[in-house]
Design a protein around this motif. Structure first.
Motif, mmCIF file in Angstrom:
data_model
loop_
_atom_site.group_PDB
_atom_site.id
_atom_site.type_symbol
_atom_site.label_atom_id
_atom_site.label_comp_id
_atom_site.label_asym_id
_atom_site.label_seq_id
_atom_site.Cartn_x
_atom_site.Cartn_y
_atom_site.Cartn_z
ATOM 1 N N PHE A 133 0.831 -1.204 0.000
ATOM 2 C CA PHE A 133 0.000 0.000 0.000
ATOM 3 C C PHE A 133 0.865 1.254 0.000
ATOM 4 C CE2 PHE A 133 -2.435 -3.378 1.897
ATOM 5 C CZ PHE A 133 -3.759 -3.160 1.544
ATOM 6 N N SER A 134 0.305 2.332 -0.538
ATOM 7 C CA SER A 134 0.941 3.652 -0.488
ATOM 8 C C SER A 134 -0.097 4.662 -0.025
ATOM 9 C CB SER A 134 1.461 4.060 -1.874
ATOM 10 O OG SER A 134 2.438 3.156 -2.349
ATOM 11 N N ARG A 135 0.342 5.645 0.777
ATOM 12 C CA ARG A 135 -0.595 6.664 1.243
ATOM 13 C C ARG A 135 -0.841 7.666 0.117
ATOM 14 N NH1 ARG A 135 -3.099 7.797 5.660
ATOM 15 N NH2 ARG A 135 -1.976 6.188 6.807
ATOM 16 N N LYS A 136 -2.089 7.786 -0.251
ATOM 17 C CA LYS A 136 -2.496 8.662 -1.341
ATOM 18 C C LYS A 136 -3.719 9.484 -0.920
ATOM 19 C CE LYS A 136 0.220 6.689 -4.578
ATOM 20 N NZ LYS A 136 1.270 7.401 -5.358
ATOM 21 N N GLY A 137 -3.898 10.613 -1.591
ATOM 22 C CA GLY A 137 -5.128 11.355 -1.431
ATOM 23 C C GLY A 137 -6.160 10.785 -2.384
ATOM 24 N N VAL A 138 -7.370 10.543 -1.884
ATOM 25 C CA VAL A 138 -8.435 9.984 -2.710
ATOM 26 C C VAL A 138 -9.651 10.891 -2.620
ATOM 27 C CG1 VAL A 138 -9.931 8.008 -3.139
ATOM 28 C CG2 VAL A 138 -7.597 7.634 -2.326
ATOM 29 N N ILE A 139 -10.086 11.386 -3.762
ATOM 30 C CA ILE A 139 -11.248 12.276 -3.841
ATOM 31 C C ILE A 139 -12.296 11.593 -4.707
ATOM 32 C CG2 ILE A 139 -12.087 14.535 -4.613
ATOM 33 C CD1 ILE A 139 -9.145 15.516 -4.328
ATOM 34 N N THR A 140 -13.540 11.571 -4.243
ATOM 35 C CA THR A 140 -14.605 10.981 -5.040
ATOM 36 C C THR A 140 -15.630 12.047 -5.416
ATOM 37 O OG1 THR A 140 -15.878 10.312 -3.079
ATOM 38 C CG2 THR A 140 -14.348 8.699 -3.999
ATOM 39 N N VAL A 141 -16.159 11.911 -6.626
ATOM 40 C CA VAL A 141 -17.155 12.839 -7.165
ATOM 41 C C VAL A 141 -18.286 12.015 -7.772
ATOM 42 C CG1 VAL A 141 -17.604 14.624 -8.904
ATOM 43 C CG2 VAL A 141 -15.419 14.599 -7.669
ATOM 44 N N ASN A 142 -19.521 12.352 -7.435
ATOM 45 C CA ASN A 142 -20.673 11.670 -8.025
ATOM 46 C C ASN A 142 -20.711 11.954 -9.517
ATOM 47 O OD1 ASN A 142 -23.436 11.042 -8.881
ATOM 48 N ND2 ASN A 142 -23.863 10.819 -6.702
ATOM 49 N N MET A 180 -4.003 18.300 -1.297
ATOM 50 C CA MET A 180 -4.750 19.506 -0.969
ATOM 51 C C MET A 180 -4.886 20.431 -2.183
ATOM 52 S SD MET A 180 -5.673 18.868 2.034
ATOM 53 C CE MET A 180 -6.478 20.410 2.439
ATOM 54 N N ALA A 181 -3.851 20.487 -3.016
ATOM 55 C CA ALA A 181 -3.914 21.329 -4.211
ATOM 56 C C ALA A 181 -4.983 20.826 -5.175
ATOM 57 C CB ALA A 181 -2.556 21.366 -4.902
ATOM 58 N N VAL A 182 -5.073 19.501 -5.331
ATOM 59 C CA VAL A 182 -6.085 18.927 -6.218
ATOM 60 C C VAL A 182 -7.478 19.163 -5.643
ATOM 61 C CG1 VAL A 182 -6.970 16.788 -7.226
ATOM 62 C CG2 VAL A 182 -4.503 17.181 -7.112
ATOM 63 N N ARG A 183 -7.612 18.950 -4.349
ATOM 64 C CA ARG A 183 -8.914 19.170 -3.697
ATOM 65 C C ARG A 183 -9.359 20.622 -3.860
ATOM 66 N NH1 ARG A 183 -10.580 21.353 0.871
ATOM 67 N NH2 ARG A 183 -12.418 20.538 1.959
ATOM 68 N N ASP A 184 -8.449 21.554 -3.622
ATOM 69 C CA ASP A 184 -8.787 22.977 -3.749
ATOM 70 C C ASP A 184 -9.179 23.325 -5.183
ATOM 71 O OD1 ASP A 184 -8.249 23.294 -1.085
ATOM 72 O OD2 ASP A 184 -6.276 24.217 -1.372
ATOM 73 N N ALA A 185 -8.476 22.737 -6.157
ATOM 74 C CA ALA A 185 -8.776 23.009 -7.560
ATOM 75 C C ALA A 185 -10.171 22.512 -7.926
ATOM 76 C CB ALA A 185 -7.727 22.349 -8.456
ATOM 77 N N MET A 186 -10.554 21.358 -7.389
ATOM 78 C CA MET A 186 -11.889 20.832 -7.648
ATOM 79 C C MET A 186 -12.953 21.760 -7.084
ATOM 80 S SD MET A 186 -11.294 17.916 -9.244
ATOM 81 C CE MET A 186 -12.739 16.903 -9.057
ATOM 82 N N GLU A 187 -12.725 22.241 -5.866
ATOM 83 C CA GLU A 187 -13.689 23.150 -5.247
ATOM 84 C C GLU A 187 -13.781 24.469 -6.012
ATOM 85 O OE1 GLU A 187 -12.740 23.590 -1.100
ATOM 86 O OE2 GLU A 187 -14.045 21.914 -0.558
ATOM 87 N N GLU A 188 -12.635 25.004 -6.406
ATOM 88 C CA GLU A 188 -12.619 26.276 -7.134
ATOM 89 C C GLU A 188 -13.310 26.162 -8.491
ATOM 90 O OE1 GLU A 188 -8.555 27.380 -7.344
ATOM 91 O OE2 GLU A 188 -8.347 27.725 -5.173
ATOM 92 N N ALA A 189 -13.283 24.960 -9.062
ATOM 93 C CA ALA A 189 -13.941 24.737 -10.349
ATOM 94 C C ALA A 189 -15.436 24.464 -10.190
ATOM 95 C CB ALA A 189 -13.275 23.572 -11.075
ATOM 96 N N GLY A 190 -15.900 24.426 -8.950
ATOM 97 C CA GLY A 190 -17.320 24.197 -8.691
ATOM 98 C C GLY A 190 -17.750 22.756 -8.857
ATOM 99 N N ILE A 191 -16.814 21.833 -8.756
ATOM 100 C CA ILE A 191 -17.142 20.410 -8.860
ATOM 101 C C ILE A 191 -17.436 19.868 -7.461
ATOM 102 C CG2 ILE A 191 -16.275 18.128 -9.495
ATOM 103 C CD1 ILE A 191 -14.565 19.492 -11.627
ATOM 104 N N PRO A 192 -18.662 19.408 -7.193
ATOM 105 C CA PRO A 192 -19.025 18.925 -5.856
ATOM 106 C C PRO A 192 -18.236 17.678 -5.469
ATOM 107 C CG PRO A 192 -20.984 19.360 -7.182
ATOM 108 C CD PRO A 192 -19.815 19.381 -8.115
ATOM 109 N N ILE A 193 -17.616 17.716 -4.306
ATOM 110 C CA ILE A 193 -16.825 16.593 -3.812
ATOM 111 C C ILE A 193 -17.656 15.760 -2.836
ATOM 112 C CG2 ILE A 193 -14.835 15.964 -2.395
ATOM 113 C CD1 ILE A 193 -13.410 18.433 -3.491
ATOM 114 N N GLU A 194 -17.691 14.456 -3.072
ATOM 115 C CA GLU A 194 -18.389 13.559 -2.159
ATOM 116 C C GLU A 194 -17.531 13.270 -0.936
ATOM 117 O OE1 GLU A 194 -21.450 11.526 -2.408
ATOM 118 O OE2 GLU A 194 -22.056 13.092 -3.811
ATOM 119 N N THR A 195 -16.296 12.807 -1.164
ATOM 120 C CA THR A 195 -15.357 12.528 -0.074
ATOM 121 C C THR A 195 -13.968 12.972 -0.498
ATOM 122 O OG1 THR A 195 -14.855 10.268 -0.842
ATOM 123 C CG2 THR A 195 -16.690 10.525 0.710
ATOM 124 N N ALA A 196 -13.146 13.339 0.473
ATOM 125 C CA ALA A 196 -11.749 13.698 0.223
ATOM 126 C C ALA A 196 -10.946 13.259 1.439
ATOM 127 C CB ALA A 196 -11.609 15.197 -0.005
#
Length: 249
Positions: A133-142, A180-196
């Protein structure tokens, strides 16, 4: 999509009706309180920011969130908690990693070992499966809330490693330092995040096709997650969509 994420998405959809919401809130509150010991401003405290995102993902009431932050700031929670990761095997040779926060490691290891043995698994030595396993950031979007092209464009441009689709969801994988940079970019683009969340992502997965083994694996995951001291459970299984739906109608 990897088995863990598929199972996590099923749990997420069922969460509003889940009778265990109180226990989930307690675990998330523990994470918030411990993170808040390093500062109550989420903009300056990445760990708190992630914990608050998790609280949002499980629809935790704001009053509960604020109480947890106050407890952490006041040093009332977390002083005696120790973070311990256990490793082992589920039926079918599935690798398992269990992250816990405990104030009594003897109690916790006994409970975790009992859960493994009762459900056909085995608790192993430290390091026995961690290398998988490797520690990664995981973001899900509906998938109904954004197009695949938009998600891929924003995520990859912000530094994400991969974007996967399946089970009605998009799953964005990012290196820990880029999360965090990817998560912030998703939010700034108005893409609703389910989990991060920060997860332990397996390098490869084992496909489970036998219904009995699949039932045992999911039973072990549920039992471990139901343990009060366990915060997160990761496994390297994959289960066919049809079989997963059959097991979780």
């Amino acid at each position: 999509m990897a088995g863990h994420s598929k199972w996590a998405n099923i749990r997420h959809r069922k969460g509003a009706q889940d009778a265990k919401r109180g226990k989930i809130f307690t675990k998330v509150a523990k994470e918030i309180a411990i993170a808040a010991r390093n500062g109550a401003d989420p903009d300056m405290n990445p760990a708190l920011r992630l914990a608050l995102q998790k609280a949002k993902g499980v629809n935790m009431p704001n009053d509960n969130v604020q109480r947890a932050i106050k407890r952490g700031i006041g040093g009332m929670d977390g002083d005696n908690y120790e973070s311990i990761t256990y490793e082992g095997y589920a039926p079918g040779g599935i690798a398992v990693m269990v992250e816990s926060l405990t104030d009594n490691k003897n109690r916790t290891v006994a409970e975790v070992r009992h859960i493994f043995s009762k459900r056909g698994g085995s608790l192993g030595e430290s390091g026995c499966v961690g290398y998988l396993f490797s520690r990664k950031g995981v973001i899900t979007v509906n998938a109904e809330s954004a197009s695949e092209d938009d998600v891929m464009l924003v995520a990859l441009d912000a530094g994400a490693e991969d974007v996967k689709s399946g089970d009605g969801m998009f799953e964005i994988i990012a290196a820990a330092e880029d999360f965090m940079a990817v998560r912030d970019a998703m939010e700034e683009a108005g893409i609703p995040i389910e989990t991060a969340e920060m997860n332990m992502v397996p390098a490869t997965t084992i496909t489970v096709e036998d219904e009995k083994i699949a039932t045992q694996v999911l039973s072990l995951m549920e039992a471990l997650e139901d343990c009060d001291d366990v915060q997160n459970v990761y496994m390297n299984f994959d289960i066919d969509d049809a079989l997963m739906e059959q097991l979780n109608p």
